[in-house]
Each structure stands twice: as structure tokens, then as C-alpha cells.
Design an enzyme around this catalytic site. Structure first.
Site, PDB file in Angstrom:
ATOM      1  N   TRP A   1     -10.422  -7.298  11.765  1.00 51.73           N
ATOM      2  CA  TRP A   1      -9.675  -7.086  10.566  1.00 51.73           C
ATOM      3  C   TRP A   1      -8.123  -7.105  11.013  1.00 51.73           C
ATOM      4  CZ3 TRP A   1      -6.808  -2.398  10.169  1.00 51.73           C
ATOM      5  CH2 TRP A   1      -6.035  -2.556   8.937  1.00 51.73           C
TER       6      TRP A   1
ATOM      7  N   GLU B   1      -2.346  -0.399  -8.062  1.00 53.01           N
ATOM      8  CA  GLU B   1      -3.634  -0.577  -7.650  1.00 53.01           C
ATOM      9  C   GLU B   1      -4.437   0.904  -7.714  1.00 53.01           C
ATOM     10  OE1 GLU B   1      -5.755  -3.287  -4.365  1.00 53.01           O
ATOM     11  OE2 GLU B   1      -4.728  -1.486  -3.457  1.00 53.01           O
TER      12      GLU B   1
ATOM     13  N   SER C   1       2.703  -1.860   5.320  1.00 50.45           N
ATOM     14  CA  SER C   1       3.775  -2.863   5.662  1.00 50.45           C
ATOM     15  C   SER C   1       5.084  -2.436   4.990  1.00 50.45           C
ATOM     16  CB  SER C   1       3.180  -4.311   4.720  1.00 50.45           C
ATOM     17  OG  SER C   1       3.218  -4.018   3.241  1.00 50.45           O
TER      18      SER C   1
ATOM     19  N   HIS D   1      -1.403   2.435   9.600  1.00 54.93           N
ATOM     20  CA  HIS D   1      -2.312   2.243   8.638  1.00 54.93           C
ATOM     21  C   HIS D   1      -3.099   3.912   8.610  1.00 54.93           C
ATOM     22  CE1 HIS D   1      -6.049   1.107   6.382  1.00 54.93           C
ATOM     23  NE2 HIS D   1      -5.313  -0.068   6.051  1.00 54.93           N
TER      24      HIS D   1
ATOM     25  N   ARG E   1     -14.958  -2.631   5.724  1.00 59.93           N
ATOM     26  CA  ARG E   1     -14.670  -3.972   5.360  1.00 59.93           C
ATOM     27  C   ARG E   1     -15.946  -4.755   4.564  1.00 59.93           C
ATOM     28  NH1 ARG E   1      -9.106  -3.950   5.017  1.00 59.93           N
ATOM     29  NH2 ARG E   1      -8.698  -6.020   5.387  1.00 59.93           N
TER      30      ARG E   1
ATOM     31  N   ASP F   1      -7.754 -11.557  -4.178  1.00 57.87           N
ATOM     32  CA  ASP F   1      -7.874 -10.408  -3.456  1.00 57.87           C
ATOM     33  C   ASP F   1      -7.990 -10.916  -1.970  1.00 57.87           C
ATOM     34  OD1 ASP F   1      -7.542  -7.883  -2.395  1.00 57.87           O
ATOM     35  OD2 ASP F   1      -9.629  -7.514  -2.417  1.00 57.87           O
TER      36      ASP F   1
ATOM     37  N   ASN G   1       0.824  -1.138   0.059  1.00 54.94           N
ATOM     38  CA  ASN G   1       0.115   0.103   0.007  1.00 54.94           C
ATOM     39  C   ASN G   1       0.766   1.171  -0.037  1.00 54.94           C
ATOM     40  OD1 ASN G   1      -2.641  -1.083  -0.103  1.00 54.94           O
ATOM     41  ND2 ASN G   1      -2.650  -1.657   2.117  1.00 54.94           N
TER      42      ASN G   1
END
Length: 630
Positions: free
Chosen positions: A217, A127, A436, A388, A248, A351, A63
Site C-alpha cells: 500500500w 468525504e 498529504s 498517517h 485495504r 477512487d 485527508n
């Protein structure tokens, strides 16, 4: 349960606590500098490194990839994105430091064998603006293997849960903990300690019940150990009021990022209305933050939650619409159309199979074919994850070239306000959206900085044996409590002399959910509910002294709850202190529902004093280091 626990002492130069992406990054970097300067580097992990941490199950995308060499984005672009998404509250120096180093971590992953998607020209498949698609089921296995190779197996201790920091003369000089496989109590003595034990889940009641109560999550084994460790050491903490509430796929918590960014899908209410369009006027209430692109994640949440509260739910991801739109370009060529549809269908399932297998199972069990029908999405319960879209964590020093001459710098990058204690990943505050790859890069930054600290402060401070003995007794006390009182009642689950970990967890979650803005009250709170929470918290803390365990595994659960409780209390204090609603969609102060830029464009910091055992809560200024305009 036998009470004869062996004490094992391990002396090292640098102690890395954790086994996730941050710890692996620190291990690779510190091992390099350690070997160069004759330093011993030791890592201790609660779990087993190949599947430890938030990436343990796998991941479907990286990400954060800035693309500096390709000219895709700049460091300033990234600072702007992060500050915008956090409603103006972030550390420019920390965010920029991640941005300029993260690409090299991604290139390391690829070199080590991580499959990154490539197009026909051999370029990365993006993405979104910052994301790269990967086949990432074994992402963490690959990264952990590199870290273990760099350190050497003899310097790694797995299945050891760290309970407390070791302190001497105001410095952090190591840590203590216990094995969850053997009757061993570990004492790690170090010249510097790097905390990278992840964020916190389980503070709020999960939306899943029964057998699914542990499904969340964020990894259920991330239970606030980073926050606890740094707080107990006396480190200044920051942004403890900032929690993250992700949207989610409902019930199995499958990721939505690929659907929004790669598949260009829409989310709608049950009436088919796109709440981002029908409620656009609501964004005007939040000033400049309501007009920036992309719209901050919390505001996107907020609009969807307003629809649900008005009875227009549930919300749906229009998967069938997205797949159809992507395949339209191939209409007229039936063979190419079928091939494209098959490819998109495979990507839709991968995914989940890369990172949340349960969501694929739920789709299969409920006859959901994404190319044919929509799937429910919902807001999860709150989490504390500064890697995050959250910011809670330790207040750390920035790098000298960016931060020197400001209050953001005190000698060593990523060092907390406690000398010798460093933080990375979810342990460090105010540098969100590193995910990450950025967490790995930050681990590398902290690992190198910690080695520099050791070389310039090359002294091992020893803690008195009596202190170690006392810490050992406290660690195993829950076992003694259980042994002493287990026969008082015919059912050991029901006993007036102790409380078991699961009962304690349910009680904490109920308190936080109902009074401090959990999912069941649509993330709402006010001064009265917070005051009631503070009152109930005192009772909870008293009863935490009576936590009992019938074996080592349950002892682990006891200590996870103790750690989780400190994260919860710090959040309660911080969210009470900040008298505004800056992050609607993550939480709303119903008594103060508006943004207050004049008084609250600042960090809320706090500190627990190990000597006086008292908390202080205060403001710190946001320093704008880059010319970022929204």
C-alpha cells in the site's frame, strides 16, 4: 563497473533532502524566506519530484482539512481526534501546530490547479469529518511544479540517493550520497539540513508473492531513509514501536477510506456479520479508548482480525449494498435513478484510478462490478509512517508559543535534538494523521524554522577531507566486493563471499514477519520471539557488511536495505521495551495482551550514540496541553 567516481561538492545554506509533500512544502516556504534574506536553498531527491513520495501515483482525497475559517472544526477537535486514534499517545503541540496551518496548504493546492470536488453551491465535497474529495491523479505533479518554480531548477538535484549525514562538533552540517544515473559522489555542505525522505516499507514480508512481491500500500521506494539519517546523526527518536497496519482491498491494496466515509459502506465477515457490532464487547477491554468515536483504527482492525482467526473470513466490503442504499432516494424516478447509479459507479472506479490503478485492473480482471457484488478486504503488512496512522520518527521541538517552558521545546520548531537537523513528514514523530496536506504544512513550518536557525547560527562547519574520502569508500564498497568475488562461483547469484540486496531483503522480511509480529502470524509476538529476533539480528548485521552490487542500480538497493535494517532494529528494541499491548490490530504482545495506563501512558524514546555506537531506550512523558476528554 568502473570505480572512477567523480566527487561533486555543493555548498548551500539550507539542504532539503526528499521530494515528497513535506519536501515540497519546505521548498516553497524556504525559498520565500531564503530570497528575503539572501539564503541559498538546495533540494536533493532520490527520484524525480513530480512523481516522488507517497502521493506520487495520485490520491483520491485530501485527508486533512480542518475548516477553521468555516467554523467546521477547531484545533482542539483535531487534537482530540488524533490522540484518541493513537490510544492517547501523541504530541499535543505538534498536532495543534499542523491543525492551525494545514488549511492554508489546501488553499495553495487549489490555487495551483488541483481540482477539488464542489457541490451545487460551490462548497467542498467532504468525504468525512476531515476529508475533501479531489480529482487527484496529478496531485503531486501540481504540488511539485510549485516547489520547483520556487526553488529554481539550478538548485534541485534529482536521482541522487543520500546515504549518510555529515556531522561536525555534534551538529548536522550536510549529507553525502551518490547519483543513480552517473558516476558521481555528492557532498552537500549546509548550515542546516531538513530531512523529509519518507517512511518505511519492506521491513515486513508483503502478503503479495511472485511478480506482486513489490506491491504494497505504501510506496515501495520508501525504505527507511528518514529514520536511518536521523538515527545515524544521533537524534533522539520516538514511538519506534508504533507501526501502522491498514485495511485495504485485497491483493492490489486499493483504498477503503472513500467506501467507509463517502459511500457509508459496511465491512462484514464471510457470514455477513458486521464484526463492529458482533464483537462490540471486545472494545470494553481497552477502557476509554474502546468507547470513543470514531473507534481507533487499530481497534477496528483488531475486531476484524479476531473474526479471521476464528475462521469467519475472508472479510468483505459490501460495495453493492452501499451503492444501492445511496441510490434508493431516487427510486420511483427511473431516469434520475439510472443517472445516480451511473454517477456512483463512476465515483467507485475513480477512487482507484486516482491513486491505485492496479485495484481497478484487478476488479476488471476478476469480473467485479462494485454495484453488483462485494469485494474482499484484508489487513496489509506493517508500515512505519508517522504522517498517517503511525507515530515513529524523530523527537522534534514544538513551536515556541505552544511548547516553551516544557521539555517539548528547545529553540526551533521541528528541529531534532541534533542542532541544525530538522525533520518533517514521516521523518518527524508523534504528530500522526497529518496525511498529504498536513505533511506539506509541516514542511513549510520546518522550512521557515530552518531559515530562522541559519540566520541566528550563520556558520558553515567543514568536515575534514579524510572523513569524506572514507564515506565515499564505504558508499561504493559493495561494488568492490562484487568485482572481487563474482567469478568465485559459476552463478553470481550464489556466492559464499557476499549477499545480494534481494536475498538480504527476503531475510530481513522473514525475520521480522515470523518473530516481530508480521501479517503471517496475525501481528503477534512475545518475549521469546523477540529474544530470538534479537539473536538473528546480530547475524544479519554482520552479513550486511558483505552486501554486494553489480551496478549503480543495485548499489541503490544495497543502501535501501541498510537503511531499512536500522528502522527494523529500532522497532525491535522499542516493541521489546514497551511491556504492554497498546495498539492491538497493529500488534499484540501475547505475553502482555492488555493495556497498562498506569505504567505505559508515555512515549518510548531511544537514541543511538555516534561516538559509543550504543543504543539507549527510555520513557518520555505525555504532556496534556489541551483540555481533551474522551
Amino acid at each position: 563497473m568502473p570505480m572512477n567516481f567523480e566527487t561533486v561538492e555543493v555548498t548551500t545554506d539550507l539542504l532539503i533532502i526528499g521530494g515528497g509533500m513535506g519536501a515540497c512544502g519546505a521548498a516553497v516556504e524556504a525559498a520565500y524566506w531564503g530570497k528575503k534574506h539572501g539564503l541559498k536553498v538546495t533540494l536533493v531527491d532520490k527520484a524525480s519530484m513530480p512523481r516522488s513520495g507517497a502521493v506520487g501515483m495520485g490520491l483520491s482525497a485530501i485527508n486533512l482539512y480542518v475548516g477553521l475559517a468555516e467554523g467546521r472544526n477547531t484545533v482542539q477537535d483535531y487534537v482530540r481526534y488524533v490522540k484518541g486514534d493513537m490510544m492517547g499517545i501523541a504530541r499535543d503541540d505538534l498536532v495543534a501546530n499542523i491543525a492551525r496551518h494545514v488549511d492554508s496548504s489546501v488553499h495553495m493546492f487549489e490555487k495551483w490547479g488541483l481540482p477539488l470536488w464542489k457541490d451545487e453551491e460551490g462548497n467542498y465535497v467532504h468525504e468525512g469529518k476531515w476529508q475533501l474529495m479531489i480529482s487527484g491523479e496529478s496531485y503531486k505533479v501540481i504540488v511539485a511544479e510549485a516547489a520547483k518554480t520556487a526553488l529554481g531548477e539550478e538548485n534541485i538535484y534529482e536521482r541522487v540517493f543520500i546515504t549518510e549525514p555529515l556531522l561536525k562538533d555534534g551538529k548536522c552540517v550536510g549529507a553525502v550520497g551518490f547519483s543513480v544515473r552517473e558516476n558521481k559522489f555528492y557532498v552537500f555542505k549546509a548550515k542546516a539540513t531538513l530531512c523529509a525522505m519518507g517512511g518505511t516499507v519492506g521491513v515486513f514480508k508483503p502478503k503479495s508473492t511472485g511478480e506482486g512481491a513489490g506491491r504494497s500500500w505504501y510506496p515501495p521506494f520508501s525504505t527507511g531513509s528518514s529514520a536511518y539519517f536521523t538515527m545515524k546523526a544521533g537524534a533522539e527518536m520516538s514511538s519506534q514501536e508504533v507501526r501502522f497496519v491498514p485495511i485495504r482491498f485485497k491483493d492490489a491494496y486499493g483504498p477503503v477510506g472513500a467506501w467507509f466515509l463517502l459511500f457509508k459502506s459496511r465491512a462484514t465477515n464471510a457470514l455477513g456479520e458486521n464484526y463492529m457490532e458482533t464483537r462490540a464487547d471486545e472494545l470494553k477491554k481497552f477502557g476509554v479508548y474502546g468507547s470513543i468515536k470514531p473507534i481507533p483504527a487499530n481497534l477496528r482492525n483488531h475486531l476484524g482480525l479476531l473474526d479471521v482467526q476464528e475462521g469467519k473470513g475472508p472479510l468483505f466490503m459490501r460495495t453493492e449494498e452501499a451503492i444501492s442504499n445511496l441510490a434508493k432516494a431516487y427510486e420511483g424516478d427511473e431516469k434520475a435513478f439510472k443517472k445516480k447509479m451511473k454517477s456512483l459507479e463512476n465515483e467507485a472506479w475513480e477512487d482507484f484510478l486516482d491513486m491505485t490503478i492496479a485495484q481497478a485492473l484487478l476488479w476488471a480482471a476478476t469480473n467485479v462490478q462494485p454495484e453488483e457484488r462485494s469485494s474482499e478486504i484484508a489487513a496489509a503488512e506493517p508500515y512505519f509512517i508517522s504522517s498517517h496512522s503511525g507515530s515513529s520518527g524523530a523527537w522534534i521541538s514544538g513551536p515556541e508559543d505552544l511548547s516553551a517552558g516544557t521539555d517539548y521545546f528547545w529553540g526551533y520548531a521541528n528541529m531534532t535534538t541534533v542542532p541544525g537537523l530538522f525533520a518533517a513528514g514521516d521523518a518527524s514523530g508523534n504528530c500522526p494523521h497529518k496525511f498529504s496536506s498536513g505533511t506539506h504544512a509541516e514542511g513549510r513550518i520546518a522550512g521557515k524554522s530552518a531559515c530562522k536557525y541559519i540566520l541566528e547560527n550563520n556558520t558553515l562547519l567543514e568536515v575534514e577531507p579524510s572523513v569524506i574520502d572514507e564515506m565515499k569508500a564505504i558508499t561504493y564498497k559493495p561494488l568492490e566486493i562484487y568485482e572481487q568475488y563474482k567469478d568465485f562461483s559459476t552463478d553470481p547469484q550464489v556466492n559464499p563471499n557476499y549477499i545480494l540486496p534481494k536475498q538480504f531483503m527476503f531475510r530481513l522480511q522473514k525475520l521480522m514477519d515470523e518473530y516481530v509480529g508480521g501479517a503471517n502470524v496475525y501481528f503477534c509476538m512475545n518475549q521469546a520471539s523477540l529474544d530470538r529476533a534479537a539473536e538473528l539480528f546480530e547475524f544479519l548485521k554482520e552479513d550486511s557488511e558483505k552486501l554486494a552490487a553489480n551496478d549503480i542500480y543495485e548499489l541503490l538497493r544495497v543502501w535501501e536495505n541498510k537503511h531499512r535494517m536500522w528502522q527494523a532494529e529500532s522497532h525491535l528494541k522499542a516493541v521489546t521495551f514497551r511491556e504492554e499491548t497498546r495498539w492491538p490490530g497493529y500488534y499484540i504482545r501475547t505475553d502482555i495482551p492488555t493495556l497498562d495506563e498506569e505504567n505505559w501512558h508515555c512515549f518510548v524514546n531511544m537514541k543511538w550514540d555516534p561516538q559509543t555506537k550504543e543504543w539507549s531506550v527510555f520513557k518520555r512523558p505525555v504532556i496534556d496541553m489541551f483540555d481533551v476528554k474522551f
